[in-house]
Design a protein around this motif. Structure first.
Motif, PDB file in Angstrom:
ATOM      1  N   ASP A 165      26.971  -5.617 -12.733  1.00 14.60           N
ATOM      2  CA  ASP A 165      25.875  -5.118 -11.903  1.00 14.60           C
ATOM      3  C   ASP A 165      26.381  -4.672 -10.541  1.00 14.60           C
ATOM      4  OD1 ASP A 165      23.984  -5.560 -13.886  1.00 14.60           O
ATOM      5  OD2 ASP A 165      23.444  -7.548 -13.132  1.00 14.60           O
ATOM      6  N   THR A 190      26.192  -0.740  -9.253  1.00 12.84           N
ATOM      7  CA  THR A 190      25.469  -0.494  -8.004  1.00 12.84           C
ATOM      8  C   THR A 190      26.356   0.262  -7.023  1.00 12.84           C
ATOM      9  OG1 THR A 190      24.098  -2.451  -8.312  1.00 12.84           O
ATOM     10  CG2 THR A 190      24.265  -1.595  -6.076  1.00 12.84           C
ATOM     11  N   ALA A 191      27.596  -0.152  -6.906  1.00  9.21           N
ATOM     12  CA  ALA A 191      28.538   0.523  -6.007  1.00  9.21           C
ATOM     13  C   ALA A 191      28.812   1.951  -6.465  1.00  9.21           C
ATOM     14  CB  ALA A 191      29.842  -0.266  -5.927  1.00  9.21           C
ATOM     15  N   GLN A 192      28.981   2.149  -7.764  1.00 11.06           N
ATOM     16  CA  GLN A 192      29.248   3.500  -8.281  1.00 11.06           C
ATOM     17  C   GLN A 192      28.081   4.445  -8.006  1.00 11.06           C
ATOM     18  OE1 GLN A 192      30.243   3.009 -12.415  1.00 11.06           O
ATOM     19  NE2 GLN A 192      32.064   1.803 -11.958  1.00 11.06           N
ATOM     20  N   LEU A 193      26.868   3.959  -8.220  1.00 15.19           N
ATOM     21  CA  LEU A 193      25.695   4.804  -7.968  1.00 15.19           C
ATOM     22  C   LEU A 193      25.540   5.119  -6.489  1.00 15.19           C
ATOM     23  CD1 LEU A 193      23.072   3.271 -10.400  1.00 15.19           C
ATOM     24  CD2 LEU A 193      24.157   5.512 -10.559  1.00 15.19           C
ATOM     25  N   LYS A 194      25.784   4.135  -5.641  1.00 17.06           N
ATOM     26  CA  LYS A 194      25.675   4.353  -4.196  1.00 17.06           C
ATOM     27  C   LYS A 194      26.723   5.364  -3.730  1.00 17.06           C
ATOM     28  CE  LYS A 194      25.899   2.013   0.229  1.00 17.06           C
ATOM     29  NZ  LYS A 194      26.289   0.793   0.934  1.00 17.06           N
ATOM     30  N   ASN A 195      27.962   5.183  -4.174  1.00 14.82           N
ATOM     31  CA  ASN A 195      29.051   6.066  -3.747  1.00 14.82           C
ATOM     32  C   ASN A 195      28.892   7.493  -4.254  1.00 14.82           C
ATOM     33  OD1 ASN A 195      30.252   3.949  -2.384  1.00 14.82           O
ATOM     34  ND2 ASN A 195      31.568   3.402  -4.090  1.00 14.82           N
ATOM     35  N   SER A 196      28.223   7.670  -5.379  1.00 18.60           N
ATOM     36  CA  SER A 196      28.050   9.009  -5.952  1.00 18.60           C
ATOM     37  C   SER A 196      26.728   9.655  -5.529  1.00 18.60           C
ATOM     38  CB  SER A 196      28.118   8.954  -7.477  1.00 18.60           C
ATOM     39  OG  SER A 196      27.033   8.178  -7.968  1.00 18.60           O
ATOM     40  N   ASN A 197      25.919   8.930  -4.735  1.00 14.92           N
ATOM     41  CA  ASN A 197      24.600   9.416  -4.291  1.00 14.92           C
ATOM     42  C   ASN A 197      23.680   9.745  -5.467  1.00 14.92           C
ATOM     43  OD1 ASN A 197      25.125   9.269  -1.465  1.00 14.92           O
ATOM     44  ND2 ASN A 197      26.360  11.117  -1.661  1.00 14.92           N
ATOM     45  N   ALA A 234      21.899   7.056  -7.110  1.00 13.69           N
ATOM     46  CA  ALA A 234      21.029   5.899  -7.321  1.00 13.69           C
ATOM     47  C   ALA A 234      19.560   6.284  -7.415  1.00 13.69           C
ATOM     48  CB  ALA A 234      21.240   4.872  -6.208  1.00 13.69           C
ATOM     49  N   GLN A 235      19.131   7.281  -6.665  1.00 19.91           N
ATOM     50  CA  GLN A 235      17.715   7.661  -6.653  1.00 19.91           C
ATOM     51  C   GLN A 235      17.244   8.233  -7.981  1.00 19.91           C
ATOM     52  OE1 GLN A 235      20.057   9.220  -4.757  1.00 19.91           O
ATOM     53  NE2 GLN A 235      19.811  11.425  -4.926  1.00 19.91           N
TER      54      GLN A 235
END
Length: 42
Positions: free
Chosen positions: A9, A13-20, A22-23
């Motif tokens: 998890d 979460t980090a991958q989605l945040k770093n790739s922009n 997550a939204q």
């Protein structure tokens, strides 16, 4: 839309945040098996 992953998890979460990205996702489903194991898709 969700992500199907075998990552932790924290990792996803980090991958989605770093790739922009997550939204675009409502969550993730983490499985302790590897694709293309048919159990992943059941």
């Amino acid at each position: 839309m969700i992500i199907l992953t075998n990552s932790s998890d924290v990792g996803i979460t980090a991958q989605l945040k770093n790739s922009n990205l997550a939204q675009y996702f409502d969550g993730s489903l983490t499985l302790k098996t590897f694709k293309p194991d048919l159990k992943v898709y059941d």
